[in-house]
Design an enzyme around this catalytic site. Structure first.
Site, PDB file in Angstrom:
ATOM      1  N   GLY A  11     -13.531  67.991 -51.253  1.00 43.06           N
ATOM      2  CA  GLY A  11     -14.640  67.654 -50.358  1.00 43.06           C
ATOM      3  C   GLY A  11     -16.006  67.670 -50.998  1.00 43.06           C
ATOM      4  O   GLY A  11     -17.025  67.776 -50.305  1.00 43.06           O
ATOM      5  N   SER A  12     -16.062  67.502 -52.332  1.00 42.27           N
ATOM      6  CA  SER A  12     -17.386  67.546 -52.974  1.00 42.27           C
ATOM      7  C   SER A  12     -18.236  66.328 -52.590  1.00 42.27           C
ATOM      8  O   SER A  12     -19.457  66.433 -52.485  1.00 42.27           O
ATOM      9  CB  SER A  12     -17.268  67.686 -54.493  1.00 42.27           C
ATOM     10  OG  SER A  12     -16.743  66.511 -55.066  1.00 42.27           O
ATOM     11  N   ASN A  13     -17.595  65.186 -52.362  1.00 40.11           N
ATOM     12  CA  ASN A  13     -18.369  64.020 -51.917  1.00 40.11           C
ATOM     13  C   ASN A  13     -18.904  64.226 -50.498  1.00 40.11           C
ATOM     14  O   ASN A  13     -20.046  63.890 -50.203  1.00 40.11           O
ATOM     15  CB  ASN A  13     -17.514  62.755 -51.978  1.00 40.11           C
ATOM     16  CG  ASN A  13     -17.530  62.146 -53.357  1.00 40.11           C
ATOM     17  OD1 ASN A  13     -18.549  61.633 -53.807  1.00 40.11           O
ATOM     18  ND2 ASN A  13     -16.413  62.244 -54.060  1.00 40.11           N
ATOM     19  N   ILE A  92      -5.022  54.388 -44.108  1.00 37.81           N
ATOM     20  CA  ILE A  92      -5.663  54.317 -42.787  1.00 37.81           C
ATOM     21  C   ILE A  92      -4.848  53.407 -41.890  1.00 37.81           C
ATOM     22  O   ILE A  92      -4.517  52.283 -42.269  1.00 37.81           O
ATOM     23  CB  ILE A  92      -7.104  53.772 -42.948  1.00 37.81           C
ATOM     24  CG1 ILE A  92      -7.945  54.783 -43.721  1.00 37.81           C
ATOM     25  CG2 ILE A  92      -7.761  53.481 -41.607  1.00 37.81           C
ATOM     26  CD1 ILE A  92      -8.051  56.128 -43.043  1.00 37.81           C
ATOM     27  N   ASN A 106     -14.960  53.726 -47.981  1.00 36.72           N
ATOM     28  CA  ASN A 106     -14.242  54.573 -48.948  1.00 36.72           C
ATOM     29  C   ASN A 106     -14.983  54.564 -50.275  1.00 36.72           C
ATOM     30  O   ASN A 106     -15.719  53.629 -50.584  1.00 36.72           O
ATOM     31  CB  ASN A 106     -12.820  54.025 -49.151  1.00 36.72           C
ATOM     32  CG  ASN A 106     -11.990  54.892 -50.082  1.00 36.72           C
ATOM     33  OD1 ASN A 106     -12.048  56.127 -50.010  1.00 36.72           O
ATOM     34  ND2 ASN A 106     -11.235  54.271 -50.963  1.00 36.72           N
ATOM     35  N   HIS A 108     -14.247  54.812 -54.432  1.00 38.47           N
ATOM     36  CA  HIS A 108     -13.185  54.700 -55.439  1.00 38.47           C
ATOM     37  C   HIS A 108     -13.796  54.980 -56.815  1.00 38.47           C
ATOM     38  O   HIS A 108     -14.841  54.423 -57.145  1.00 38.47           O
ATOM     39  CB  HIS A 108     -12.574  53.299 -55.385  1.00 38.47           C
ATOM     40  CG  HIS A 108     -11.400  53.156 -56.286  1.00 38.47           C
ATOM     41  ND1 HIS A 108     -10.147  53.641 -55.958  1.00 38.47           N
ATOM     42  CD2 HIS A 108     -11.278  52.624 -57.529  1.00 38.47           C
ATOM     43  CE1 HIS A 108      -9.314  53.399 -56.947  1.00 38.47           C
ATOM     44  NE2 HIS A 108      -9.979  52.788 -57.923  1.00 38.47           N
ATOM     45  N   ASP A 149      -7.891  49.488 -51.356  1.00 40.62           N
ATOM     46  CA  ASP A 149      -8.992  49.155 -52.274  1.00 40.62           C
ATOM     47  C   ASP A 149      -9.375  47.674 -52.278  1.00 40.62           C
ATOM     48  O   ASP A 149      -9.875  47.159 -53.280  1.00 40.62           O
ATOM     49  CB  ASP A 149      -8.655  49.590 -53.715  1.00 40.62           C
ATOM     50  CG  ASP A 149      -8.360  51.083 -53.796  1.00 40.62           C
ATOM     51  OD1 ASP A 149      -8.964  51.847 -53.034  1.00 40.62           O
ATOM     52  OD2 ASP A 149      -7.518  51.471 -54.631  1.00 40.62           O
ATOM     53  N   GLU A 178     -20.593  59.617 -58.298  1.00 39.96           N
ATOM     54  CA  GLU A 178     -20.119  59.499 -56.910  1.00 39.96           C
ATOM     55  C   GLU A 178     -21.047  60.256 -55.962  1.00 39.96           C
ATOM     56  O   GLU A 178     -21.415  59.769 -54.893  1.00 39.96           O
ATOM     57  CB  GLU A 178     -18.698  60.062 -56.768  1.00 39.96           C
ATOM     58  CG  GLU A 178     -17.639  59.264 -57.488  1.00 39.96           C
ATOM     59  CD  GLU A 178     -16.247  59.815 -57.245  1.00 39.96           C
ATOM     60  OE1 GLU A 178     -15.923  60.137 -56.096  1.00 39.96           O
ATOM     61  OE2 GLU A 178     -15.473  59.928 -58.207  1.00 39.96           O
TER      62      GLU A 178
HETATM   63  C1  GRF Z   1     -13.183  61.358 -55.720  1.00 36.17           C
HETATM   64  O1  GRF Z   1     -13.018  61.095 -57.084  1.00 36.17           O
HETATM   65  C2  GRF Z   1     -13.095  60.058 -54.940  1.00 36.17           C
HETATM   66  O2  GRF Z   1     -13.558  58.952 -55.652  1.00 36.17           O
HETATM   67  C3  GRF Z   1     -11.621  59.911 -54.714  1.00 36.17           C
HETATM   68  O3  GRF Z   1     -11.157  61.223 -54.519  1.00 36.17           O
HETATM   69  C4  GRF Z   1     -12.036  62.155 -55.151  1.00 36.17           C
HETATM   70  C5  GRF Z   1     -12.475  63.116 -54.093  1.00 36.17           C
HETATM   71  O4  GRF Z   1     -13.164  64.205 -54.580  1.00 36.17           O
HETATM   72  N1  GRF Z   1     -11.348  58.982 -53.643  1.00 36.17           N
HETATM   73  P1  GRF Z   1     -13.803  65.230 -53.546  1.00 36.17           P
HETATM   74  O5  GRF Z   1     -12.692  65.712 -52.625  1.00 36.17           O
HETATM   75  O6  GRF Z   1     -14.902  64.526 -52.817  1.00 36.17           O
HETATM   76  O7  GRF Z   1     -14.335  66.362 -54.390  1.00 36.17           O
END
Ligand code: GRF
Length: 198
Positions: A11-13, A92, A106, A108, A149, A178
């Site tokens: 969940g870092s994003n 999905i 999404n 990628h 994708d 990201e």
């Molecule tokens: C990221 O590299 C994203 O591009 C991919 O999964 C990873 C998720 O990382 N779809 P996080 O869970 O957000 O840390």
């Protein structure tokens, strides 16, 4: 705008997007997080941020179709405007896509259309980039449709691939990008600089 997240792992994003909302860089409300994985770091993060949190998958609901329906219901009940996939490891379903047409996005970790499709996730992507001898790779944010994708690309940014890169060093460089590109792209959507409707 209300943001709903579908997450499976760290969940870092999602966190980068929440932080952008908190700092005022992104004018939106992270309202709900749904995960197929109840032990995910992402659900812990969402709980710490006082978001609504749900654990939904085919086992909790009895089938993939019921899980898809339930996720769509929960997102609707929180008046979600944009559904954000942030490391979500399930396909999905059609119910979600029907309820949120051109509203599911999404991230990628490569420059689509290269290195995308089924099985292209996590380290598989970076390993493929390295073995193809690419000089650059990057990040793509795209709309989600029925095919992995393949939805319309909303934004991309690139990073160099260095001669001594490993999967780990490359994934770290890409992940940093990201964390920058995802909140910026959502801000562009919120500010109508990127239009989701075609
Ligand atoms: C990221 O590299 C994203 O591009 C991919 O999964 C990873 C998720 O990382 N779809 P996080 O869970 O957000 O840390």
């Amino acid at each position: 705008m209300n943001l709903g997240f579908l997450v499976s792992h760290n969940g870092s994003n999602m966190q980068a997007i929440i932080d952008a909302c908190k700092s005022g860089k992104l004018s939106a409300i992270p309202i709900v997080a749904i995960s197929n994985n109840k032990d995910s770091g992402a659900l812990q993060r969402a709980t710490s941020e006082c978001m609504a949190v749900f654990h939904i998958n085919s086992k909790t609901e009895g089938s993939e179709e019921s899980a898809d329906r339930k996720i769509a219901q929960v997102l609707s009940s929180y008046n979600v405007d944009i559904v954000i996939l942030a490391g979500y490891m399930r396909k999905i379903g059609s119910e979600i896509l029907k309820k949120f047409p051109n509203r599911v996005i999404n991230i990628h970790p490569a420059l689509l259309p290269k290195f995308g499709g089924q099985g292209m996730y996590g380290h598989n992507v970076h390993a493929a980039v390295l073995s193809a001898g690419e000089k650059e790779t990057g990040v793509t944010i795209h709309l989600v449709n029925e095919e992995y994708d393949k939805g319309r690309i909303l934004s991309q940014a690139s990073v160099p691939v260095l001669s001594n890169d490993t999967c780990e060093s490359l994934s770290k460089r890409v992940l940093e990008l990201e964390h920058k590109l995802y909140p910026e792209t959502i801000a562009d959507i919120v500010n109508n600089k990127i239009k989701l409707q075609t």
